[in-house]
Design an enzyme around this catalytic site. Structure first.
Site, PDB file in Angstrom:
ATOM      1  N   ARG B  10      26.600   8.022 -48.731  1.00  8.84           N
ATOM      2  CA  ARG B  10      27.489   7.049 -48.074  1.00  8.84           C
ATOM      3  C   ARG B  10      26.822   5.689 -47.928  1.00  8.84           C
ATOM      4  NH1 ARG B  10      27.339   8.920 -41.771  1.00  8.84           N
ATOM      5  NH2 ARG B  10      25.401  10.096 -41.867  1.00  8.84           N
ATOM      6  N   SER B  37      30.729   6.255 -39.695  1.00  7.71           N
ATOM      7  CA  SER B  37      30.395   7.399 -40.545  1.00  7.71           C
ATOM      8  C   SER B  37      30.426   7.053 -42.027  1.00  7.71           C
ATOM      9  CB  SER B  37      31.380   8.549 -40.311  1.00  7.71           C
ATOM     10  OG  SER B  37      31.282   9.017 -38.999  1.00  7.71           O
ATOM     11  N   GLU B  58      45.747   7.959 -41.233  1.00  7.86           N
ATOM     12  CA  GLU B  58      45.415   7.945 -42.659  1.00  7.86           C
ATOM     13  C   GLU B  58      46.623   7.604 -43.528  1.00  7.86           C
ATOM     14  OE1 GLU B  58      44.777  10.452 -40.546  1.00  7.86           O
ATOM     15  OE2 GLU B  58      42.615  10.162 -40.289  1.00  7.86           O
ATOM     16  N   PHE B  83      40.626  14.358 -45.092  1.00  5.88           N
ATOM     17  CA  PHE B  83      41.848  13.790 -44.516  1.00  5.88           C
ATOM     18  C   PHE B  83      42.551  12.865 -45.513  1.00  5.88           C
ATOM     19  CE2 PHE B  83      38.986  14.111 -40.629  1.00  5.88           C
ATOM     20  CZ  PHE B  83      39.403  15.398 -40.342  1.00  5.88           C
ATOM     21  N   ASP B 117      29.933  20.080 -38.359  1.00  9.82           N
ATOM     22  CA  ASP B 117      31.335  19.841 -38.010  1.00  9.82           C
ATOM     23  C   ASP B 117      32.228  20.991 -38.471  1.00  9.82           C
ATOM     24  OD1 ASP B 117      31.057  17.537 -36.603  1.00  9.82           O
ATOM     25  OD2 ASP B 117      31.654  16.188 -38.226  1.00  9.82           O
ATOM     26  N   ARG B 167      27.707  13.212 -46.921  1.00  8.71           N
ATOM     27  CA  ARG B 167      27.233  12.621 -45.677  1.00  8.71           C
ATOM     28  C   ARG B 167      25.707  12.622 -45.572  1.00  8.71           C
ATOM     29  NH1 ARG B 167      25.309  13.984 -40.695  1.00  8.71           N
ATOM     30  NH2 ARG B 167      26.135  12.775 -38.948  1.00  8.71           N
TER      31      ARG B 167
END
Lengths: 269, 315
Positions: B10, B37, B58, B83, B117, B167
């Site tokens: 990222r 994030s 979104e 998402f 998560d 991530r």
């Protein structure tokens, strides 16, 4: 073409809509007929558009969020001079630029494709954002159905337009009170529409969606409203102008047969 | 593999966007309340005129991006890939792809390595969802540097582009001089016994597997198949012909992702035995990223096992 008599034009457009849908043997007459005056006011008075230059970056934009009302948009674009009205009867046929729901890359004058409900206001917001970024005076108009506001994305977009103060967006709700399966009151109540938008930070104008003078005044008020987006909640009649179609959900998405077409035209022309 | 640096992919997304915003007025970056994030907070802080936070919405973000693209801007919409590809699929399909708009989708937190998560936040279906859409380009870079290059290279593509990136800090296996061409599989190393097509962090795992297998005389031809659509058919067909078998490796469901995309190519031109290293029709769970990768065999050992299996079938 110059139309001094918009009322006569509206009669022509209603005829076009009915003949197209009859020729296609499918399509959506109810929600097309309820939006005739709204689109006439926009394309023949309010919006700065030029059919000879349909992709002018400075033009005003129109998003038909209720894409199933394509027949009235096609009729308006044809009568405005974007293309030959002779192709109107090809609606929904194989290879026709007049897709069942609008496809922007197949027909000049369409500012966006649509058909999946609830998405148009977000698109209008994006266009309005872009215009502000580029310091353009261009305004964006977005027509939604009243049943359509049952889609959650509409309210996400309503928040966005108000949050960013998009006063170059004008939404219109074709508030005809009827959706596919029944009345909005029966299926999923949407009222009070004006209060909902007001609570979301919008300037709200209630008006008779079949009164051209009232519509023109409403669009003028919208343009003069700064710092927040405007929604015109236009009270309309689904199937307006054809007595046996008016307020009938059965005519949401059904083509008139030969006899029904003749009866309908007899009332309109 | 010695002396390898670890950087989150990222970061490459953020760096690529910073470079674009530095020189171009038409680039806009949108986020749905996860800017810290996705690293789009770097744009927010350095180029605030290029950044919009649309809040937790979104679908509206993608629709707004479509409008921006219609208005001549080039928006990069950014949120977790799970998402973006799931929640906003209809908006991606009917509003962006159908209109062939220049919207770029930054699908962050891709794969199971998102870690603690858990399954709700692990994008394991996004390649499949994105690549079935007409007009959509799909890119899964292998490290932070390649992500940076992809973000920049995609700016002028005439249509929609979906990126996915992870991530966690993962090994950096390319540098600024490593070639990157959209649509062209990058040959990481030559080999003759089996071809491995990998994407994302699995490219490094494939390199480790190749190093390990070389000790026993097994030679792997390793590709970084960063562009999943349009896919490099020539590289795949040539490798199938010359190596005689293929293993694919991805942090994604077996169905619909890299494995499927490669299989679709070879069945029509050069059918050879194939094995897949992927998530096998199941959801992920919480856990430390590395432990999760190991638990689901998404590692060099998993690739080695797949190679042994496919070599048996080839023989």
């Amino acid at each position: 073409m110059v139309h001094t008599d918009l009322s006569a034009l509206c009669r022509q457009l209603r005829q076009d809509v009915l003949e197209m849908i009859h020729a296609a043997d499918s399509g959506h007459p109810g929600g097309s007929l309820s939006a005739v005056e709204i689109l006439t006011a926009l394309y023949f008075d309010v919006m700065k558009v030029d059919p000879k230059n349909p992709s002018d970056p400075q033009r005003d934009r129109f998003i038909l969020s209720k894409g199933h009302a394509a027949p009235i948009l096609y009729a308006v674009l044809a009568r405005k001079g974007y293309f030959d009205p002779a192709i109107l009867p090809t609606l929904r046929s194989l290879g026709s630029p007049l897709q069942g729901h609008p496809h922007m890359h197949m027909l000049p004058g369409l500012d966006c494709s649509s058909g999946s409900l609830g998405q148009g206001l977000s698109i209008a917001n994006g266009l309005a954002f872009a215009a502000k970024k580029q310091n353009k005076a261009s305004r964006t108009y977005c027509l939604m159905g009243d049943g359509e506001v049952q889609e959650g994305q509409v309210w996400e977009a309503a928040m966005t337009a108000a949050h960013f103060g998009l006063d170059n967006v004008c939404a219109i709700v074709d508030n005809n009170g009827v959706q596919l399966d029944g009345t909005t009151a029966e299926i999923m109540g949407v009222e009070p529409l004006g209060e909902k938008f007001r609570a979301f930070g919008w300037h709200v104008i209630d008006c008779d969606g079949h009164d051209l003078e009232a519509l023109l005044a409403a669009f003028k008020e919208a343009e003069a409203t700064k710092g927040k987006p405007t929604v015109i909640v236009a009270k309309t009649v689904k199937g307006k102008g054809v007595s046996f179609m008016e307020n009938q959900c059965g005519w949401h998405g059904k083509a008139p047969n030969k006899d029904e077409l003749a009866a309908a035209l007899a009332e309109i022309v | 593999m010695k002396d390898v640096k670890y950087i989150p992919q990222r970061d490459g997304y953020g760096l690529g966007l910073l470079e674009l915003c530095k020189t171009r007025e038409d680039i806009l970056v949108l986020d749905a309340d996860v800017a810290a994030s996705t690293r789009t907070n770097w744009i927010r802080d350095q180029y605030p005129d290029h950044f919009y936070n649309l809040g937790i919405s979104e679908q509206d973000m993608v629709g707004t991006a479509a409008g921006l693209a219609l208005g001549g801007m080039i928006p990069y919409v950014s949120t977790y890939g799970v998402f973006l590809s799931g929640r906003a699929f209809d908006q991606m399909r009917t509003t962006v792809c159908y209109n062939n708009l220049k919207v770029r989708f930054g699908g962050a937190h891709a794969g199971i390595s998102v870690g603690p998560d858990g399954a709700t936040h692990q994008a394991l279906e996004d390649i499949a969802l994105a690549r079935v859409l007409p007009k959509m380009m799909v890119i899964a870079p292998c490290d932070s540097e390649e992500t940076r290059k992809a973000v920049i290279a995609a700016a002028d593509i005439d249509g929609p582009v979906y990126f996915r990136f992870g991530r966690e800090a993962v090994p950096v296996v390319t540098d600024e001089n490593t070639p990157f061409t959209i649509g062209k599989a990058r040959l990481v190393q030559e080999g003759s016994h089996c071809a491995v097509f990998a994407c994302g962090a699995m490219v490094y795992e494939a390199m480790c597997a190749a190093e390990e297998l070389a000790k026993e005389g097994v030679s792997l031809r390793v590709f970084d198949l960063h562009t999943i659509k349009p896919i490099d058919e020539e590289a795949i067909l040539t490798a199938a012909k010359e190596c005689g078998c293929i293993v694919t490796a991805e942090e994604h469901q077996t169905a619909g992702g890299l494995y499927s995309a490669v299989a679709e190519v070879i069945v029509k031109g050069q059918p050879v035995p194939m094995e897949s290293v992927s998530v096998r029709d199941t959801f992920g769970q919480s856990g430390p990223p590395e432990a999760l990768m190991n638990a689901y065999d998404l590692n060099a050992a998993g690739i080695i096992a797949a190679v042994r299996k496919v070599l048996e079938r080839k023989a």
